[in-house]
Motif scaffolding. Structure first.
Motif, short mmCIF file in Angstrom:
data_model
loop_
_atom_site.label_atom_id
_atom_site.label_comp_id
_atom_site.label_asym_id
_atom_site.label_seq_id
_atom_site.Cartn_x
_atom_site.Cartn_y
_atom_site.Cartn_z
N ILE A 42 0.78 -1.26 -0.09
CA ILE A 42 -0.13 -0.08 0.00
C ILE A 42 0.41 0.98 -0.15
O ILE A 42 0.41 2.11 -0.84
CB ILE A 42 -0.88 -0.27 1.48
CG1 ILE A 42 -2.41 -1.41 1.16
CG2 ILE A 42 -1.69 1.49 1.44
CD1 ILE A 42 -2.99 -1.37 0.34
N ALA A 64 -3.92 -3.86 -4.28
CA ALA A 64 -4.65 -4.15 -3.33
C ALA A 64 -5.28 -5.82 -3.52
O ALA A 64 -5.40 -6.11 -2.92
CB ALA A 64 -6.05 -3.53 -4.20
N LEU A 115 -8.98 -2.36 2.20
CA LEU A 115 -8.77 -3.22 1.55
C LEU A 115 -9.66 -3.76 0.88
O LEU A 115 -9.82 -4.17 -0.70
CB LEU A 115 -7.28 -4.13 1.36
CG LEU A 115 -5.92 -3.64 2.11
CD1 LEU A 115 -5.27 -4.80 3.08
CD2 LEU A 115 -5.38 -2.74 0.96
N LEU A 134 -7.49 5.23 -1.40
CA LEU A 134 -6.00 4.73 -1.25
C LEU A 134 -5.07 5.49 -0.65
O LEU A 134 -4.78 5.33 1.02
CB LEU A 134 -4.85 4.86 -2.23
CG LEU A 134 -4.18 3.82 -2.30
CD1 LEU A 134 -3.83 2.57 -1.74
CD2 LEU A 134 -2.91 4.40 -3.97
N THR A 137 -5.90 4.33 3.53
CA THR A 137 -5.64 3.51 3.62
C THR A 137 -4.04 3.78 3.58
O THR A 137 -3.11 2.65 5.08
CB THR A 137 -6.14 2.22 1.94
OG1 THR A 137 -7.35 2.57 1.97
CG2 THR A 137 -5.49 0.93 2.65
#
Lengths: 299, 212
Positions: A42, A64, A115, A134, A137
């Motif tokens: 990530i 991902a 995710l 994202l 994340t």
């Protein structure tokens, strides 16, 4: 040592119970290794999409999915390590907020949820929303990868695991494994510039992690008796000496050299070899650091 | 109320009566121990001396096991005892890793963490812990540290210069004290564990009681 030859200080345990052996076994090694890769993917995807969007645009879905798989491996091995795995739900019903394990469980669960959302958005090709999610994340991936350092530091008995060094090692392990994994995942889809960037991340994180390990190896024993006794297990004829140095060479020293060679010789094969060595070696390095403090008698 | 323990190592003769009493009272399974007495021989033959050290949970004021437990299975009682709820424990073994005194084990029968509770169930019924009752020389002194008239408080006052705790550098503030201890008795790194050099067995480590 000299003092052992002195009659007055020669002390031998002549009757005691058998002490417990390894408490946190290889399952915990896999846990840490998989989490490093899952969070590292990530971090690196986030960086690639900003620095090399053309190269990285096709990596949204595979990244991902890969992160999802590795975080599930991490969670599965966490569960498998419990002596009462069917009571895992107790953490969510009776959480103790001073415990890094409890806090980490909640964060890892939220991370897993993000995710899943990322994979769904990538599948639907909703790139704009994907990139927004994202960002959050990647931010959450920081504490998710750090919490194991907090947990190890809460293991007060194991003097070797100090929060500042472990935190740095966790972040560096994520960057190292994330860049290595993306080099393999991206393959020919990555431009030379993107490969250069990943090589720099891989090489520098290897260098910094190696410096920290060597600092602890050399200077740690000067700070505390327990650290000195622990480091003895990876010195001389110690039971983990070979594994320790194998890990250092595979994870840090050789990948650093290979990254430089690959860029000088424009060889993608050497760069991939560096990535594979770093990914495999990381498990060895983590395992040694997990095992050696557990060999010390606590009482 | 703050319950505490003090062991006078001048009195302890290593009879292990406390060990047996603890095993029986708490039904501690084979291969695990809540309380044990460690023998350490010091010197070189014929100038040798044997020391005896009873080792149990220290019931720390700042207990690392309580802090790391994700489900509060390890918790403080109002009387200062660090107790364990085996029904809540998930068996993560974080407490085993956190305890600097090696006082916590995984019960091979219940697959949960367990340790000395200062016989909390007996204390709740105004009885002394089983090990205190069994000691033939009253080397185990148990009582309220906040009560200046208790035996343990008086003992600490009389022996002020000689009262020690294990691993004070850990900052755990144990409520378990020793009188007559030294580096060899209280510091596990000050003595050697030689394989096959134990009086009645040749085993120095056992696998942790678990399913993996």
């Amino acid at each position: 040592m000299v003092h052992e030859t002195l009659a007055a200080t020669n002390a031998v345990v002549t009757l005691d119970v058998a002490l417990p052996g390894i408490v946190w076994p290889w399952l915990v090694t896999v846990n840490m290794w998989a989490k490093s890769i899952g969070t590292g993917i990530i971090f690196v995807l986030f960086m690639l999409l900003r620095m090399h969007p053309e190269s990285a645009k096709s990596l949204r879905l595979p990244s991902a999915v890969a992160a999802f798989v590795f975080i599930n491996i991490f969670l599965l091995f966490t569960l498998a390590d419990l002596h009462q795995p069917f009571r895992m739900w107790h953490i969510f019903v009776y959480p103790h907020w001073n415990s890094a394990i409890a806090v980490g469980s909640f964060m890892a669960s939220a991370f897993l949820g993000l995710l899943i959302l990322l994979a769904f958005l990538a599948f639907k090709k909703n790139n704009e929303l994907f990139d927004k999610v994202l960002l959050w994340t990647a931010i959450l991936a920081i504490p998710v990868t750090l919490y194991t350092a907090a947990l190890m530091s809460q293991a007060t008995a194991r003097e070797l695991w100090q929060m500042p060094a472990e935190s740095a090692q966790m972040i560096l392990a994520a960057l190292l494994s994330g860049s290595a994994f993306m080099l393999l995942l991206g393959g020919n889809k990555l431009s030379d510039e993107a490969k250069n960037t990943l090589g720099v991340v891989l090489g520098l994180s290897a260098l910094m992690a190696f410096i920290i390990y060597m600092s602890e190896y050399i200077f740690g024993p000067m700070k505390a008796e327990e650290i000195a006794a622990t480091i003895d297990y990876i010195k001389g004829d110690g039971p983990y000496t070979v594994m320790f140095w194998l890990g250092q060479w595979m994870t840090y020293i050789l990948p650093m050299l290979f990254v430089v060679l690959s860029r000088v010789g424009k060889s993608d094969a050497i760069l991939k070899l560096a990535a594979i060595l770093a990914l495999v070696g990381l498990a060895i390095v983590k395992h040694v650091w997990l095992m050696i403090p557990q060999l010390l008698p606590m009482s | 109320m703050q319950l505490g323990f003090l062991v006078d190592l001048h009195l302890c003769m290593g009879c292990k009566g406390c060990e047996i009493a603890c095993k029986v009272e708490n039904e501690v399974p084979l291969s695990t121990w809540r309380l044990r007495v460690k023998y350490v021989d010091v010197g070189t033959f014929p100038e040798t001396k044997r020391t005896f050290t009873p080792l149990r949970c220290n019931h720390c004021e700042n207990a690392p096991c309580e802090r790391i437990c994700p489900v509060s299975a390890l918790h403080y009682l109002d009387n200062g005892i660090v107790n364990i709820d085996k029904e809540r424990c998930i068996g993560c073994a974080g407490c085993v890793m956190a305890c600097p005194y090696g006082a916590i084990y995984i019960d091979p029968q219940t697959q949960t963490a367990d340790k000395c509770t200062y016989c909390a169930h007996r204390v709740a019924s105004s009885m002394m812990p089983a090990c205190v009752v069994a000691c033939p020389v009253q080397a185990n002194i148990f009582g309220d540290l906040e009560d200046p008239t208790s035996n343990i408080s008086k003992y600490i006052q009389v022996n002020q210069g000689g009262v020690q705790v294990r691993k004070p550098e850990k900052g755990t503030n144990p409520h378990h004290y020793y009188v007559g201890g030294g580096n060899v008795t209280l510091n596990p790194l000050a003595s050697h564990r030689v394989n096959g050099h134990s009086l009645f067995n040749n085993i120095t480590t056992l696998p942790v009681g678990g399913d993996h």
